[in-house]
Motif scaffolding. Structure first.
Motif, PDB file in Angstrom:
ATOM      1  N   SER A  10      42.160  38.581  43.251  1.00  0.00           N
ATOM      2  CA  SER A  10      42.437  39.657  42.306  1.00  0.00           C
ATOM      3  C   SER A  10      43.919  39.986  42.392  1.00  0.00           C
ATOM      4  CB  SER A  10      41.589  40.892  42.613  1.00  0.00           C
ATOM      5  OG  SER A  10      41.937  41.435  43.864  1.00  0.00           O
ATOM      6  N   TYR A  11      44.434  40.572  41.334  1.00  0.00           N
ATOM      7  CA  TYR A  11      45.843  40.939  41.345  1.00  0.00           C
ATOM      8  C   TYR A  11      46.034  42.316  40.734  1.00  0.00           C
ATOM      9  CZ  TYR A  11      45.760  39.242  36.473  1.00  0.00           C
ATOM     10  OH  TYR A  11      45.453  39.027  35.156  1.00  0.00           O
ATOM     11  N   THR A  12      47.191  42.891  41.029  1.00  0.00           N
ATOM     12  CA  THR A  12      47.588  44.183  40.503  1.00  0.00           C
ATOM     13  C   THR A  12      48.968  44.032  39.884  1.00  0.00           C
ATOM     14  OG1 THR A  12      46.376  45.293  42.272  1.00  0.00           O
ATOM     15  CG2 THR A  12      48.031  46.603  41.094  1.00  0.00           C
ATOM     16  N   ILE A  34      53.763  41.546  39.805  1.00  0.00           N
ATOM     17  CA  ILE A  34      52.373  41.210  40.127  1.00  0.00           C
ATOM     18  C   ILE A  34      52.253  41.085  41.631  1.00  0.00           C
ATOM     19  CG2 ILE A  34      52.765  38.734  39.856  1.00  0.00           C
ATOM     20  CD1 ILE A  34      49.845  38.512  38.900  1.00  0.00           C
ATOM     21  N   THR A  35      51.173  41.625  42.175  1.00  0.00           N
ATOM     22  CA  THR A  35      50.850  41.491  43.591  1.00  0.00           C
ATOM     23  C   THR A  35      49.428  40.971  43.688  1.00  0.00           C
ATOM     24  OG1 THR A  35      52.260  43.362  44.177  1.00  0.00           O
ATOM     25  CG2 THR A  35      50.616  42.694  45.795  1.00  0.00           C
ATOM     26  N   TRP A  36      49.272  39.856  44.378  1.00  0.00           N
ATOM     27  CA  TRP A  36      47.935  39.323  44.611  1.00  0.00           C
ATOM     28  C   TRP A  36      47.335  40.068  45.794  1.00  0.00           C
ATOM     29  CZ3 TRP A  36      45.347  35.931  41.543  1.00  0.00           C
ATOM     30  CH2 TRP A  36      46.091  35.336  40.531  1.00  0.00           C
ATOM     31  N   ASN A  37      46.122  40.562  45.646  1.00  0.00           N
ATOM     32  CA  ASN A  37      45.464  41.370  46.661  1.00  0.00           C
ATOM     33  C   ASN A  37      44.808  40.499  47.732  1.00  0.00           C
ATOM     34  OD1 ASN A  37      46.089  43.741  45.149  1.00  0.00           O
ATOM     35  ND2 ASN A  37      44.368  43.261  43.806  1.00  0.00           N
ATOM     36  N   TRP A  63      49.876  33.569  45.919  1.00  0.00           N
ATOM     37  CA  TRP A  63      49.269  33.580  44.594  1.00  0.00           C
ATOM     38  C   TRP A  63      48.072  32.645  44.599  1.00  0.00           C
ATOM     39  CZ3 TRP A  63      53.358  30.327  45.526  1.00  0.00           C
ATOM     40  CH2 TRP A  63      53.285  29.034  45.037  1.00  0.00           C
TER      41      TRP A  63
END
Length: 185
Positions: free
Chosen positions: A42-44, A63-66, A172
């Motif tokens: 998931s990403y934010t 973008i930050t991948w959780n 990523w």
């Protein structure tokens, strides 16, 4: 047949939570069959506000991948706890038995991610008209490394299997439809 009414379409097949495989090798041990559950990537995307008079407008940012959680069953052979404990030495951690060993090495991103190897979540399903299970898609987590490992607990009042919970960080993820060879494999 109208495509808008997919519930009546016999070719419609939703992805199911229990149809997955994990490609994970740590310390030369294939841990694929130990997987009990895994989060999908998931990403934010951050947002940046810009105020103009009495209004606020938002613009997309970075973008930050959780992180994801992965739960494994801990078998006797291969010993999952031992494999994950040995991961520490393979990334450069030494037991602090002296000043030299306590300060002599550090963890690098390269050592942490290469010791984990490729991590691929394979989504399984069937093709229309066929009962055979096939890989429908792959999530590959790139530059992944462990950030947390919980070796579970013992209890005299339970017959459950011991689970190992892991949290993984990655730079990523890439999704590819079908069964493909993972990058770096």
């Amino acid at each position: 047949m109208a495509k808008s009414n997919f519930w009546l379409n016999p070719e419609f097949e939703p992805k199911r939570q229990f149809r997955f495989l994990i490609e994970l090798t740590i310390g030369g041990q294939n841990l694929q069959f130990l997987a009990r559950s895994v989060d999908r990537p998931s990403y934010t995307i951050s947002d940046n506000p810009h105020q103009f008079f009495n209004h606020t407008f938002y613009y997309p940012g970075r973008i930050t991948w959780n992180t994801i959680s992965l739960t494994l069953v801990d078998p006797v052979n291969p010993n999952g706890a031992e494999v994950l404990y040995e991961y520490l030495s393979s990334i450069g951690i030494q037991k602090p038995t002296s000043n030299v060993t306590a300060t002599g090495t550090t963890i690098t991103k390269e050592s942490a991610s290469s010791a984990l190897g490729n991590l691929v979540i394979k989504e399984m399903g069937t093709n229309p008209g066929s009962p055979d299970t096939v890989v429908k898609g792959n999530w590959q987590l790139l530059n992944a490394f462990l950030t947390e490992v919980n070796f579970g607990s013992h209890s005299y009042d339970s017959e459950d299997m011991i689970d190992i919970q892991m949290t993984l960080r990655y730079d990523w993820a890439e999704y590819q439809q079908g069964d493909v060879v993972a990058r770096g494999a």
